[in-house]
Design an enzyme around this catalytic site. Structure first.
Site, PDB file in Angstrom:
ATOM      1  N   HIS A   1       0.877  -1.314  -0.048  1.00  0.00           N
ATOM      2  CA  HIS A   1       0.106   0.025   0.096  1.00  0.00           C
ATOM      3  C   HIS A   1       0.847   1.349  -0.071  1.00  0.00           C
ATOM      4  O   HIS A   1       2.009   1.011   0.800  1.00  0.00           O
ATOM      5  CB  HIS A   1      -1.059   0.169   1.249  1.00  0.00           C
ATOM      6  CG  HIS A   1      -2.159   0.972   1.015  1.00  0.00           C
ATOM      7  ND1 HIS A   1      -2.024   2.164   1.396  1.00  0.00           N
ATOM      8  CD2 HIS A   1      -3.273   0.677   0.716  1.00  0.00           C
ATOM      9  CE1 HIS A   1      -3.303   2.848   1.193  1.00  0.00           C
ATOM     10  NE2 HIS A   1      -3.960   1.700   0.621  1.00  0.00           N
TER      11      HIS A   1
ATOM     12  N   ASP B   1      -8.004  -5.371  -0.071  1.00  0.00           N
ATOM     13  CA  ASP B   1      -8.398  -6.271  -1.068  1.00  0.00           C
ATOM     14  C   ASP B   1      -8.064  -7.848  -0.791  1.00  0.00           C
ATOM     15  O   ASP B   1      -8.424  -8.467  -1.569  1.00  0.00           O
ATOM     16  CB  ASP B   1      -7.849  -5.721  -2.190  1.00  0.00           C
ATOM     17  CG  ASP B   1      -8.459  -4.261  -2.821  1.00  0.00           C
ATOM     18  OD1 ASP B   1      -9.634  -4.219  -2.409  1.00  0.00           O
ATOM     19  OD2 ASP B   1      -7.574  -3.658  -3.371  1.00  0.00           O
TER      20      ASP B   1
HETATM   21  N1  CMC Z   1       4.294  -7.767  -4.719  1.00  0.00           N
HETATM   22  C1  CMC Z   1       5.432  -7.662  -5.109  1.00  0.00           C
HETATM   23  N2  CMC Z   1       6.286  -6.386  -4.934  1.00  0.00           N
HETATM   24  C2  CMC Z   1       5.663  -5.407  -4.283  1.00  0.00           C
HETATM   25  C3  CMC Z   1       4.207  -5.388  -4.252  1.00  0.00           C
HETATM   26  C4  CMC Z   1       3.529  -6.524  -4.347  1.00  0.00           C
HETATM   27  N3  CMC Z   1       2.104  -6.558  -3.992  1.00  0.00           N
HETATM   28  N4  CMC Z   1       3.752  -3.942  -3.906  1.00  0.00           N
HETATM   29  C5  CMC Z   1       5.119  -3.336  -3.993  1.00  0.00           C
HETATM   30  N5  CMC Z   1       6.046  -4.014  -4.347  1.00  0.00           N
HETATM   31  C6  CMC Z   1       7.641  -3.597  -4.242  1.00  0.00           C
HETATM   32  C7  CMC Z   1       7.815  -3.003  -5.504  1.00  0.00           C
HETATM   33  O1  CMC Z   1       8.150  -3.698  -6.674  1.00  0.00           O
HETATM   34  C8  CMC Z   1       8.739  -2.001  -4.886  1.00  0.00           C
HETATM   35  O2  CMC Z   1      10.178  -2.900  -4.813  1.00  0.00           O
HETATM   36  P1  CMC Z   1      11.389  -2.126  -5.184  1.00  0.00           P
HETATM   37  O3  CMC Z   1      11.640  -1.248  -4.142  1.00  0.00           O
HETATM   38  O4  CMC Z   1      12.493  -3.313  -5.328  1.00  0.00           O
HETATM   39  O5  CMC Z   1      11.256  -1.485  -6.569  1.00  0.00           O
HETATM   40  C9  CMC Z   1       8.533  -1.858  -3.543  1.00  0.00           C
HETATM   41  O6  CMC Z   1       7.643  -2.893  -3.068  1.00  0.00           O
HETATM   42  C10 CMC Z   1       7.683  -0.315  -3.506  1.00  0.00           C
HETATM   43  O7  CMC Z   1       6.569  -0.568  -4.420  1.00  0.00           O
HETATM   44  P2  CMC Z   1       6.004   0.712  -5.111  1.00  0.00           P
HETATM   45  O8  CMC Z   1       5.353   0.382  -6.379  1.00  0.00           O
HETATM   46  O9  CMC Z   1       6.864   1.804  -5.217  1.00  0.00           O
HETATM   47  O10 CMC Z   1       4.612   1.130  -4.088  1.00  0.00           O
HETATM   48  P3  CMC Z   1       3.623   1.828  -4.413  1.00  0.00           P
HETATM   49  O11 CMC Z   1       3.181   2.738  -3.197  1.00  0.00           O
HETATM   50  O12 CMC Z   1       3.618   2.898  -5.676  1.00  0.00           O
HETATM   51  O13 CMC Z   1       2.317   1.015  -4.875  1.00  0.00           O
HETATM   52  C11 CMC Z   1       0.541  -0.477  -4.563  1.00  0.00           C
HETATM   53  C12 CMC Z   1       1.289   0.752  -4.064  1.00  0.00           C
HETATM   54  C13 CMC Z   1      -0.754  -0.870  -3.939  1.00  0.00           C
HETATM   55  C14 CMC Z   1       0.087   0.028  -6.267  1.00  0.00           C
HETATM   56  C15 CMC Z   1       1.503  -1.605  -4.694  1.00  0.00           C
HETATM   57  O14 CMC Z   1       1.802  -2.124  -3.462  1.00  0.00           O
HETATM   58  C16 CMC Z   1       0.658  -2.981  -5.480  1.00  0.00           C
HETATM   59  O15 CMC Z   1       1.035  -2.977  -6.866  1.00  0.00           O
HETATM   60  N6  CMC Z   1       0.031  -3.965  -4.863  1.00  0.00           N
HETATM   61  C17 CMC Z   1      -0.747  -5.042  -5.509  1.00  0.00           C
HETATM   62  C18 CMC Z   1      -1.967  -4.516  -6.007  1.00  0.00           C
HETATM   63  C19 CMC Z   1      -3.012  -4.110  -4.969  1.00  0.00           C
HETATM   64  O16 CMC Z   1      -3.169  -5.044  -3.931  1.00  0.00           O
HETATM   65  N7  CMC Z   1      -3.443  -3.043  -4.969  1.00  0.00           N
HETATM   66  C20 CMC Z   1      -4.695  -2.635  -3.793  1.00  0.00           C
HETATM   67  C21 CMC Z   1      -4.002  -1.346  -3.105  1.00  0.00           C
HETATM   68  S1  CMC Z   1      -5.110  -1.206  -1.471  1.00  0.00           S
HETATM   69  C22 CMC Z   1      -6.529  -0.809  -1.798  1.00  0.00           C
HETATM   70  C23 CMC Z   1      -6.885   0.149  -3.317  1.00  0.00           C
HETATM   71  O17 CMC Z   1      -6.203   1.247  -3.086  1.00  0.00           O
HETATM   72  O18 CMC Z   1      -7.603  -0.103  -3.848  1.00  0.00           O
END
Ligand code: CMC
Length: 436
Positions: free
Chosen positions: A307, A364
């Site tokens: 998140h 989720d």
């Molecule tokens: N699986 C594997 N790696 C992950 C995941 C994941 N679910 N989420 C983040 N990471 C890694 C990402 O690759 C990055 O690694 P590195 O630093 O080595 O590059 C690090 O963690 C930070 O991730 P980020 O992409 O910079 O984080 P963000 O804040 O931009 O994204 C997120 C947040 C929710 C989009 C992401 O965690 C994600 O894609 N999660 C899976 C989709 C999901 O469950 N979404 C629902 C969110 S909660 C309810 C809502 O808002 O709808």
């Protein structure tokens, strides 16, 4: 919001110092007020994904992502989930205070009496392909409400639109499902509460009544409460952005539904179940998913984990995890997916990759397990999220419109394209083989 004790932040640029004031929220959050940055320095800020940017002041929802705290208007989410109904929470978000008994009864009565859709909506649904995903159907239908209610938006009309939206959203959602099945739409019933009415519109047919289980209706209502607001997430920021042009409420909410559909946002709840089912089909081993999620060269993510704001357990996920077992045993549904989910969570929370990045289950991760046990088709999961998020979108839209600092949302950019080039009017089109 107050100015933080005369403190300021100084920016040194080309030999000059520029002090910018700090502002402090009621929970002690500090922000640099840079609204004069460009006029004073010629500079803008660059913040991809807006991870460091506060787009507004807001008194609606507080999140402390480090501690895993979520409060609506000051009330902790677990307290509201336990004691409040969805319509009570909707009132709280929209009006800022819990309703009195009379206010709540009046609100429930108004919502109950606006649940029907205009008869001409039948033609709208029949124009869409049966295989359509219900999210774009709902986004289009909510946008189409603006074609039925076109009056200029006085305060009174806005209040009517709010009631209509909250009232009609379950009807729209259920009709989008019925349309995909080719079944007749079920009219809403005024003697039923909000969630029971929705369950009946979803699952009853003209030939067979649906027996409403009060525990299922209560659980659904609680799920709506848990999703009701989450401050400036992608869909809410979209609603604010669209509304900032003075687009009307229906159009603004329709854009929020579209934003929510994406798999990184609300669409993740559908993807979680797809992932758990795939794991189940692979003998329950999550190894392949974990390896792919951790592989830098693979774009796969573990759905339902991570998140932008929570760097701790999402409090909504904790509540849902507990509710899962209750609903499953009540309904006598298969617990296979829940067991896989819990096993996966255990592995993930002990895995160095996820520990380092502070990735925990989000809202989720467990919601889909409950939706599935109730009998909702996977395609409807994100629609349920949208139904829940509706009062939050409305409250944020209203707050934005009433904000004395209201301005159209219009970010800037750092341009990285071609500098001025000549256009040869004799040649016109780019000659073959030229570099793009
Ligand atoms: N699986 C594997 N790696 C992950 C995941 C994941 N679910 N989420 C983040 N990471 C890694 C990402 O690759 C990055 O690694 P590195 O630093 O080595 O590059 C690090 O963690 C930070 O991730 P980020 O992409 O910079 O984080 P963000 O804040 O931009 O994204 C997120 C947040 C929710 C989009 C992401 O965690 C994600 O894609 N999660 C899976 C989709 C999901 O469950 N979404 C629902 C969110 S909660 C309810 C809502 O808002 O709808």
């Amino acid at each position: 919001m107050t100015t933080a004790g005369g403190d300021s932040v100084t920016l040194r640029f080309r030999g000059e110092e520029h002090a910018f004031p700090l502002v402090e929220g009621t929970e002690g959050e500090l922000a640099i007020d840079i609204k004069d940055l460009r006029s004073r320095t010629g500079l803008i800020t660059l913040d991809p994904g807006f991870a460091n940017t506060g787009s507004c002041n807001s008194a609606i929802t507080f999140i402390d992502g480090e501690k895993g705290i979520l409060r609506y208007r000051g009330y902790p989410i677990d307290v509201l989930a336990r004691h409040s109904s969805f319509l009570e929470v909707a009132w709280l978000l929209i009006h800022g205070e819990l309703p009195s008994r009379d206010e709540l009864d009046g609100f429930i009565d108004r919502v109950t009496h606006h649940t029907m859709l205009h008869q001409d909506f039948g033609r709208f649904f029949s124009a869409l392909p049966k295989a359509a995903h219900p999210m774009p159907v709902c986004a289009a239908a909510v946008g189409a409400l603006a074609t039925f209610y076109q009056e200029p938006e006085s305060e009174q009309k806005v209040q009517e639109s709010i009631v209509r939206l909250i009232a009609k959203m379950p009807t729209i959602a259920a009709y989008s499902y019925k349309h995909s099945l080719g079944q007749p739409n079920m009219f809403p019933r005024n003697h039923l509460d909000y969630s029971s009415n929705f369950l009946r519109m979803m699952f009853a047919t003209p030939c067979a009544e649906y027996e409403i289980d009060p525990v299922v209706a209560k659980t659904l209502d609680m799920l709506l409460v848990l999703h009701a607001d989450h401050e400036q997430n992608c869909s809410t920021s979209t609603v604010r952005m669209v509304g900032s042009s003075k687009a009307n409420l229906f159009a603004s909410i329709s854009s929020g539904i579209s934003a929510l559909w994406g798999s990184l946002h609300g669409g993740a709840n559908q993807k979680v179940i797809v992932m758990l089912e795939q794991i189940a089909a692979e003998d329950g081993s999550a190894d392949r998913f974990l390896q792919r999620a951790k592989d830098k060269d693979d774009t796969t993510r573990l759905m339902g984990f991570g998140h932008r704001v929570y760097k701790n357990y999402d409090p909504r996920a904790a509540i849902l995890k507990e509710a899962c077992s209750e609903v499953i045993s009540r309904l006598g549904a298969s617990s296979e997916l829940l067991e896989i989910a819990m096993r996966l969570e255990e592995i993930v929370l002990a895995d160095e990759y996820f520990i380092e990045r502070r990735l925990y289950p989000n809202v989720d991760f467990y919601s889909g397990v409950i939706y599935k046990a109730i009998g909702f088709p996977v395609d409807m999961f994100t629609v349920l999220f949208a139904m829940g998020r509706l009062p939050g979108w409305i409250a944020q839209w209203l707050e934005m419109r009433r904000d004395p600092a209201f301005r159209i949302g219009r970010p800037r950019q750092v341009y990285t394209g071609a500098t001025e080039r000549g256009y040869d009017s004799k040649v016109g089109l780019r000659s073959a083989g030229a570099q793009v």
